[in-house]
Scaffold this motif. Structure first.
Motif, PDB file in Angstrom:
ATOM      1  N   VAL A 197       0.845  -1.214   0.000  1.00 56.53           N
ATOM      2  CA  VAL A 197       0.000   0.000   0.000  1.00 56.53           C
ATOM      3  C   VAL A 197       0.871   1.250   0.000  1.00 56.53           C
ATOM      4  O   VAL A 197       0.610   2.205  -0.749  1.00 56.53           O
ATOM      5  N   TYR A 198       1.911   1.267   0.829  1.00 52.39           N
ATOM      6  CA  TYR A 198       2.796   2.445   0.852  1.00 52.39           C
ATOM      7  C   TYR A 198       3.491   2.635  -0.493  1.00 52.39           C
ATOM      8  O   TYR A 198       3.639   3.760  -0.971  1.00 52.39           O
ATOM      9  N   PHE A 199       3.868   1.519  -1.127  1.00 57.87           N
ATOM     10  CA  PHE A 199       4.522   1.619  -2.432  1.00 57.87           C
ATOM     11  C   PHE A 199       3.555   2.153  -3.483  1.00 57.87           C
ATOM     12  O   PHE A 199       3.906   3.070  -4.269  1.00 57.87           O
ATOM     13  N   CYS A 200       2.332   1.621  -3.526  1.00 57.37           N
ATOM     14  CA  CYS A 200       1.335   2.069  -4.511  1.00 57.37           C
ATOM     15  C   CYS A 200       0.966   3.534  -4.300  1.00 57.37           C
ATOM     16  O   CYS A 200       0.857   4.308  -5.265  1.00 57.37           O
ATOM     17  N   ASN A 201       0.744   3.930  -3.036  1.00 54.35           N
ATOM     18  CA  ASN A 201       0.400   5.318  -2.754  1.00 54.35           C
ATOM     19  C   ASN A 201       1.545   6.266  -3.099  1.00 54.35           C
ATOM     20  O   ASN A 201       1.333   7.381  -3.591  1.00 54.35           O
ATOM     21  N   TYR A 202       2.755   5.824  -2.860  1.00 55.86           N
ATOM     22  CA  TYR A 202       3.917   6.657  -3.207  1.00 55.86           C
ATOM     23  C   TYR A 202       3.985   6.854  -4.720  1.00 55.86           C
ATOM     24  O   TYR A 202       4.190   7.982  -5.199  1.00 55.86           O
ATOM     25  N   MET A 203       3.815   5.761  -5.465  1.00 56.96           N
ATOM     26  CA  MET A 203       3.838   5.858  -6.931  1.00 56.96           C
ATOM     27  C   MET A 203       2.686   6.722  -7.432  1.00 56.96           C
ATOM     28  O   MET A 203       2.845   7.505  -8.384  1.00 56.96           O
ATOM     29  N   ASN A 204       1.531   6.623  -6.790  1.00 58.37           N
ATOM     30  CA  ASN A 204       0.356   7.369  -7.225  1.00 58.37           C
ATOM     31  C   ASN A 204       0.518   8.874  -6.971  1.00 58.37           C
ATOM     32  O   ASN A 204       0.398   9.689  -7.895  1.00 58.37           O
ATOM     33  N   PHE A 205       0.787   9.253  -5.712  1.00 59.12           N
ATOM     34  CA  PHE A 205       0.783  10.674  -5.345  1.00 59.12           C
ATOM     35  C   PHE A 205       2.097  11.397  -5.644  1.00 59.12           C
ATOM     36  O   PHE A 205       2.085  12.604  -5.901  1.00 59.12           O
ATOM     37  N   VAL A 206       3.196  10.681  -5.612  1.00 54.39           N
ATOM     38  CA  VAL A 206       4.500  11.336  -5.828  1.00 54.39           C
ATOM     39  C   VAL A 206       4.952  11.219  -7.276  1.00 54.39           C
ATOM     40  O   VAL A 206       5.359  12.204  -7.893  1.00 54.39           O
ATOM     41  N   VAL A 207       4.878  10.020  -7.844  1.00 50.90           N
ATOM     42  CA  VAL A 207       5.428   9.793  -9.189  1.00 50.90           C
ATOM     43  C   VAL A 207       4.432  10.154 -10.279  1.00 50.90           C
ATOM     44  O   VAL A 207       4.725  10.976 -11.159  1.00 50.90           O
ATOM     45  N   PHE A 208       3.217   9.561 -10.254  1.00 54.01           N
ATOM     46  CA  PHE A 208       2.266   9.766 -11.355  1.00 54.01           C
ATOM     47  C   PHE A 208       1.566  11.122 -11.294  1.00 54.01           C
ATOM     48  O   PHE A 208       1.527  11.862 -12.275  1.00 54.01           O
ATOM     49  N   PHE A 240       6.060  11.119   3.396  1.00 56.94           N
ATOM     50  CA  PHE A 240       6.435  10.404   4.612  1.00 56.94           C
ATOM     51  C   PHE A 240       6.347  11.265   5.874  1.00 56.94           C
ATOM     52  O   PHE A 240       6.691  10.803   6.965  1.00 56.94           O
ATOM     53  N   SER A 241       5.867  12.494   5.716  1.00 56.79           N
ATOM     54  CA  SER A 241       5.773  13.378   6.885  1.00 56.79           C
ATOM     55  C   SER A 241       4.518  13.124   7.712  1.00 56.79           C
ATOM     56  O   SER A 241       4.392  13.612   8.825  1.00 56.79           O
ATOM     57  N   GLY A 242       3.560  12.410   7.186  1.00 55.33           N
ATOM     58  CA  GLY A 242       2.321  12.130   7.914  1.00 55.33           C
ATOM     59  C   GLY A 242       1.103  12.723   7.245  1.00 55.33           C
ATOM     60  O   GLY A 242      -0.023  12.490   7.708  1.00 55.33           O
ATOM     61  N   ASN A 300      -1.150   9.877   5.946  1.00 59.77           N
ATOM     62  CA  ASN A 300      -1.343   8.731   6.854  1.00 59.77           C
ATOM     63  C   ASN A 300      -2.758   8.156   6.798  1.00 59.77           C
ATOM     64  O   ASN A 300      -2.954   6.931   6.832  1.00 59.77           O
ATOM     65  N   PHE A 301      -3.751   9.048   6.765  1.00 65.26           N
ATOM     66  CA  PHE A 301      -5.136   8.569   6.726  1.00 65.26           C
ATOM     67  C   PHE A 301      -5.403   7.759   5.455  1.00 65.26           C
ATOM     68  O   PHE A 301      -6.016   6.679   5.497  1.00 65.26           O
ATOM     69  N   ILE A 302      -4.932   8.275   4.307  1.00 64.32           N
ATOM     70  CA  ILE A 302      -5.141   7.560   3.037  1.00 64.32           C
ATOM     71  C   ILE A 302      -4.415   6.206   3.060  1.00 64.32           C
ATOM     72  O   ILE A 302      -4.963   5.186   2.623  1.00 64.32           O
ATOM     73  N   ASN A 303      -3.193   6.237   3.581  1.00 64.86           N
ATOM     74  CA  ASN A 303      -2.449   4.975   3.671  1.00 64.86           C
ATOM     75  C   ASN A 303      -3.177   3.965   4.562  1.00 64.86           C
ATOM     76  O   ASN A 303      -3.307   2.784   4.222  1.00 64.86           O
TER      77      ASN A 303
END
Length: 438
Positions: free
Chosen positions: A87-98, A108-110, A113-116
């Motif tokens: 989940v953290y990997f998918c959310n990172y790719m979604n919100f940061v990369v794509f 990673f600051s928090g 957190n709710f979405i994760n």
């Protein structure tokens, strides 16, 4: 990944991408749709395939039917760890990369957190469904296998029992005709009486051979009649003594067992007027004993071994009690177990199968109840969190039901997989196994 699973995940990706594209995308363009489809496919395939792979690996190394408790614990631990990472990997790719909505530091600051946390609950829900489905499929296969095995055992036992009983007709007839042929030369008048008596005895053989057990009283009456025939031939060379307790008359033995043992006494020992063969039939400690003084005759040919072996095998199919044989320099004794009730070859196996099925059915209900509780938790708690954050974001009350229900869920899981009735059953089995080994 199986072809069926691939197409299911593909349809899920298309469905979720259309939903988010139509209701949550401001600019309806092909580029935005493809990005939405890519993001949906990433979530669907990574979470679905990841959880499916965990399930397959655990099925191979720790099948539900062989290590239920260990499998449940490993499933819970593995899905928590793997889903957290995915989940953290998918959310990172979604919100940061794509989408580029946040930097790595912000992610990673928090802030997310709710979405994760919400996505982890969704992933756990998917995992719970997959593992519950796997358990039910494994249980179904095991139940079918056990039913088939029980049917095969019952059929095999019945076939074996019928084969053993069918040995009695030719065996008895062959030995009786041998006696009759001897009498025809020695005493024709006695041979006529023997023929009449033999017809009565053979009628009993035909009546009783299809029965698994007969009463001790019936078997004794038959044995006494048969002994009269033997006395007709051997006269004073053979003596019979019957001393069976009356309380044992209504109990059970295998049919024709006395006749076969009496035949063995005559067959393997010589008898003369000066040295008569004394055969005793008496009861002793829930056994029917047949004892004779040992006067071994030289065998011209090797015995077929039908008599005693037949009795031993028939008893083995009906009870765990053994037929005992005692031999010394002076006597030979066979002890037949006297049974208190009539067992049944098929019913014994069926009862065992029914008991196993009921126990398995009860176990399924317990595990199904736990998974239902887990799924409800994964659905209701995120819903309460959303309501809490939308109505009163400053007053976070969702922690109370989340923690309370979570503790209850953990206790439920422990009772089902670790320290509940399953633990008691294991201890009972261990104690019984130790007692049986003594």
């Amino acid at each position: 990944m199986k072809r069926k699973s691939f197409f299911i995940l593909l349809w899920i990706s298309l469905g979720t991408s259309l939903f988010f594209f139509l209701f949550f995308t401001d600019e309806k363009s092909m580029r935005n749709f493809m990005i939405t489809l890519l993001i949906s496919s990433m979530y669907s395939f990574l979470l679905g395939a990841g959880n499916g792979l965990i399930n397959e690996v655990l099925n191979k190394k720790f099948p539900w039917s062989e290590a239920t408790t260990k499998r449940a614990i490993l499933s819970i631990v593995s899905i928590l760890i793997i889903n957290f990472i995915l989940v953290y990997f998918c959310n990172y790719m979604n919100f940061v990369v794509f989408q580029g909505n946040a930097t790595t530091a912000e992610f990673f600051s928090g802030k997310y957190n709710f979405i994760n946390w919400f996505m982890i609950n969704i992933a756990l829900l998917i995992s719970a469904f997959l593992h519950a489905k796997s358990f039910m499929e494994e249980l179904k296969k095991t139940s079918k296998k056990e039913v088939v095995e029980q049917k095969l055992i019952a059929k095999s036992a019945n076939a074996q029992f019928e084969t053993l009983k069918n040995q009695l007709d030719p065996h008895f007839l062959f030995n009786s005709l041998n006696v009759l042929s001897s009498l025809i030369d020695e005493n024709p008048r006695q041979a006529q009486k023997f023929t009449a008596s033999m017809s009565k005895i053979y009628r009993y053989v035909l009546e009783q051979k299809d029965k698994e057990l007969v009463t001790v009283e019936d078997e004794l009456e038959f044995a006494k009649t048969y002994c009269e025939l033997l006395k007709t031939r051997f006269e004073d060379s053979v003596d019979f003594i019957f001393d069976v307790k009356k309380e044992d008359f209504r109990r059970y033995v295998v049919p024709l067992s006395l006749q076969l043992l009496l035949e063995n006494c005559i067959k393997h020992n010589f008898a003369t007027s000066s040295k008569p063969l004394v055969i005793k039939v008496f009861s002793e400690n829930d056994t029917l004993c047949i004892e004779n003084n040992l006067q071994v005759r030289e065998q011209m040919k090797e015995s077929a071994g039908i008599g005693l072996a037949n009795i031993v095998q028939r008893y083995s199919l009906l009870t765990r009690r053994n037929v005992f044989i005692e031999k010394s320099e002076d006597y030979f004794k066979v002890k037949l177990p006297i049974l208190l009730e009539k067992p049944n070859v098929i019913n014994t196996k069926t009862d065992t199968s029914d008991a196993s099925y009921k126990k398995a059915q009860k176990r399924v209900k317990e595990i199904k109840s736990f998974y239902s509780n887990l799924i409800s938790y994964c659905i209701v708690i995120p819903f309460l969190v959303i309501i809490n954050l939308l109505t009163s974001p400053k007053n976070l009350w969702f922690y109370f039901p989340m923690l309370g229900w979570g503790i209850g869920l953990a206790a439920h899981g422990m009772s089902v997989f670790a320290i509940g009735k399953n633990w008691e059953d294991k201890k009972i089995r261990e104690i019984l196994e130790k007692e049986n080994k003594r």
